[in-house]
Design a protein around this motif. Structure first.
Motif, PDB file in Angstrom:
ATOM      1  N   HIS A 132       0.860  -1.195   0.000  1.00 41.24           N
ATOM      2  CA  HIS A 132       0.000   0.000   0.000  1.00 41.24           C
ATOM      3  C   HIS A 132       0.892   1.240   0.000  1.00 41.24           C
ATOM      4  O   HIS A 132       1.928   1.262   0.666  1.00 41.24           O
ATOM      5  CB  HIS A 132      -0.885  -0.018   1.252  1.00 41.24           C
ATOM      6  N   PRO A 133       0.462   2.263  -0.751  1.00 37.22           N
ATOM      7  CA  PRO A 133       1.314   3.473  -0.808  1.00 37.22           C
ATOM      8  C   PRO A 133       1.584   4.077   0.587  1.00 37.22           C
ATOM      9  O   PRO A 133       2.593   4.738   0.801  1.00 37.22           O
ATOM     10  CB  PRO A 133       0.482   4.431  -1.667  1.00 37.22           C
ATOM     11  N   GLY A 134       0.674   3.798   1.528  1.00 38.72           N
ATOM     12  CA  GLY A 134       0.903   4.331   2.873  1.00 38.72           C
ATOM     13  C   GLY A 134       2.118   3.737   3.561  1.00 38.72           C
ATOM     14  O   GLY A 134       2.577   4.221   4.593  1.00 38.72           O
ATOM     15  N   MET A 135       2.680   2.692   2.957  1.00 37.89           N
ATOM     16  CA  MET A 135       3.867   2.055   3.567  1.00 37.89           C
ATOM     17  C   MET A 135       5.129   2.875   3.307  1.00 37.89           C
ATOM     18  O   MET A 135       6.208   2.530   3.753  1.00 37.89           O
ATOM     19  CB  MET A 135       4.039   0.638   3.024  1.00 37.89           C
ATOM     20  N   ALA A 136       4.975   3.967   2.560  1.00 36.88           N
ATOM     21  CA  ALA A 136       6.129   4.851   2.302  1.00 36.88           C
ATOM     22  C   ALA A 136       6.347   5.714   3.535  1.00 36.88           C
ATOM     23  O   ALA A 136       6.108   6.918   3.536  1.00 36.88           O
ATOM     24  CB  ALA A 136       5.855   5.710   1.071  1.00 36.88           C
ATOM     25  N   SER A 137       6.732   5.079   4.631  1.00 30.42           N
ATOM     26  CA  SER A 137       6.950   5.847   5.868  1.00 30.42           C
ATOM     27  C   SER A 137       8.100   5.218   6.647  1.00 30.42           C
ATOM     28  O   SER A 137       8.401   4.030   6.481  1.00 30.42           O
ATOM     29  CB  SER A 137       5.679   5.861   6.722  1.00 30.42           C
TER      30      SER A 137
END
Ligand SMILES: NC(=O)C1=CN([C@@H]2O[C@H](COP(=O)(O)OP(=O)(O)OC[C@H]3O[C@@H](n4cnc5c(N)ncnc54)[C@H](O)[C@@H]3O)[C@@H](O)[C@H]2O)[C@H](O)CC1
Length: 504
Positions: A422-427
């Protein structure tokens, strides 16, 4: 197994099909799949099909004929047909009463308002940039049509994309040289342009149609695989009913430095949540106690502590580099001499370590670290992740996980592209957590290639679960908490999943 093909491989399979007198049948099957997909996506209004001069255009003529047979009003706007099968299917289209008009940007703009769906059969795997201006104008007109809400179905890949690249070439006017698509119906194998970067962002939903082509013909030409969840689940370690923490693996995390201690802690949590039996963080800094189960040893001289560890005291697997600071390369070099399963991440990803690795190493660079290791730019890496991962594996040995969305696992046996995430994993912290997951699977006895393929998918599945709860605000800690359920999700893809109450 879904395979990834490049244009050369697709053409090699086409040549075998042609030699067997089957290429016409493959085109018929391809075109019919496109017609069915277009009908399902947008069942009302005129179907407007754009046919290029090559075989991609031939697919469009076949699709038009099947749409007409389904009772759908269809019109083809075509360039002069050069491919023999395209000429043949243009004749077949005419023979069933189909209408073809010359293709131009103006003709497309004129016909589009009455269309319920546009099928893009202009360019497929035969496209060679730069885009010729005449077709550039058509693609710009198609982009305008799509921007007004008319759904576009692309045949094999959206016209203007280069099948083997994540890059989107510019059009004549400096805008993206593709109109993109809401749905891409691709054949035999996936293409890198449908999987990575900006190109994948233009491809919409991707439907893979294997075609009834002998599977070994495709596999022989594949540049990568994309394992299913069931295939990944089969790699996960089975836990016996009589298990104890000793068989679940002893894992060390060597990381942390004043100011970056959390990275080592998150790797340790990731390892525990991925089934490791005992996890210890060895650091030169005070690592916070994130879980009581996570043991933490602070060393005044970390290098001496590690070099003084006898073989009998070494772990089953180690992850090194997370927040480790300027001494990382020297510490990693020492650990590599232990010849135990080793994950190298972050500060341990140094060019000077090339040649120091071994088969049980997993190197986990993101594109920037990969660029540093390859002596190139992050842009070059992201434009060709498959090529970059393969080059890194040749340089470093062992297994390389080139992290991204999706990630690429490169090992001596080939390349594997991950699913999901998921793009939210870019953290921050996601990579640290993944390193812990990989070390945990190594510690449970998986070979490095299997640990990498399974660990990347397990981590991605956990990220999907965390995103379902937290949206884009998901954190690495949220993701670690979902690892156990993600494991069960993957096992659910097996039928039936292993019964933990019965010895494996
Ligand atoms: N087994 C399968 O997967 C099948 C795939 N099919 C389809 O065939 C195409 C590939 O066909 P090919 O003829 O090799 O190339 P294209 O049709 O993609 O394009 C060639 C066509 O485009 C022109 N062209 C090339 N570069 C440019 C450019 N820069 N600007 C403008 N025009 C360009 C070139 O002149 C040719 O006319 C594949 O994608 C599938 O859709 C088979 O139909 C079925 C089996």
């Amino acid at each position: 197994m879904p395979w990834v093909l490049n244009g050369e491989g697709a053409r090699a399979v086409d040549a075998r099909l042609d030699g067997a007198g089957l290429l016409d049948l493959a085109m018929e099957e391809a075109g019919r799949a496109v017609a069915d997909a277009a009908q399902a996506l947008a069942p009302r209004g005129v179907a407007l099909l754009l046919a290029g001069g090559g075989a991609n255009g031939g697919d469009a003529f076949v699709a038009a004929r099947h749409l007409r047979a389904l009772g759908r009003e269809a019109l083809v706007l075509a360039l002069p047909s050069r491919h023999p099968l395209t000429r043949l299917n243009r004749r077949r289209w005419r023979a069933v009463g189909g209408v073809t008009r010359p293709l131009s940007a103006g003709a497309l703009s004129h016909r589009a308002p009455g269309a319920g769906v546009v099928v893009d059969g202009l360019l497929g795997t035969g496209f060679r940039p730069p885009l010729r201006p005449a077709l550039g104008g058509v693609i710009a007109a198609l982009a305008a049509v799509r921007s007004r809400g008319t759904p576009v179905v692309a045949i094999d890949l959206p016209s203007g994309l280069v099948e083997g690249s994540a890059w989107v070439p510019d059009g004549p006017d400096g805008l993206p040289g593709t109109a993109g698509a809401d749905l891409t119906v691709t054949f035999m194998g996936l293409k890198a342009a449908l999987l990575f970067g900006a190109a994948a962002g233009h491809s919409g939903r991707v439907q893979l149609v294997p075609l009834r082509v002998p599977g070994d013909w495709v596999q022989a030409q594949a540049v990568a695989e994309q394992p299913t969840d069931a295939q990944v689940a089969a790699l996960l370690p089975a836990r016996r009913a009589d298990a104890h923490k000793g068989v679940a693996g002893r894992v060390w995390i060597v990381g942390g430095h004043p100011g970056t201690v959390g990275a080592a802690g998150m790797a340790g949590v990731g390892a525990l949540r991925a089934g490791a039996g005992l996890v210890t963080v060895h650091s030169a800094a005070e690592v916070p106690l994130l879980m009581p189960e996570l043991m933490v040893h602070r060393h005044a001289d970390l290098g001496a502590a590690l070099s003084g560890t006898p073989a009998s005291g070494r772990p089953d697997a180690v992850a090194v580099g997370m927040g480790l600071g300027p001494d990382a390369a020297a510490l990693a070099r020492g650990l590599l001499r232990w010849q135990i399963p080793t994950v190298l991440d972050a500060d341990a990803l140094q060019p000077e370590l090339a040649g120091c690795g071994h088969d049980a190493c997993i190197w986990t660079p993101h594109p920037g670290e990969a660029a540093r290791l390859l002596g190139t730019s992050a842009r070059d890496v992201t434009r060709d992740p498959l090529g970059a991962a393969g080059a890194l594996q040749e340089r470093l040995g062992g297994v390389v996980v080139l992290k991204g969305g999706p990630s690429v696992v490169a090992h001596a046996g080939g390349l594997s592209v991950s699913r999901g995430g998921h793009p939210g994993m870019a953290s921050g912290g996601m990579g640290d957590t993944l390193s812990g997951v990989l070390a945990a699977l190594l510690g449970q006895g998986l070979a490095a290639p299997d640990a990498a393929v399974a660990g990347v998918r397990l981590h991605a599945r956990a990220g999907e679960r965390a995103a379902a709860r937290h949206g884009y605000g998901l954190s690495a800690s949220d993701t670690a908490l979902e690892l156990g359920q993600a494991w069960l999700d993957l096992q659910g893809a097996l039928s039936p999943p292993p019964d933990p109450t019965r010895p494996a």
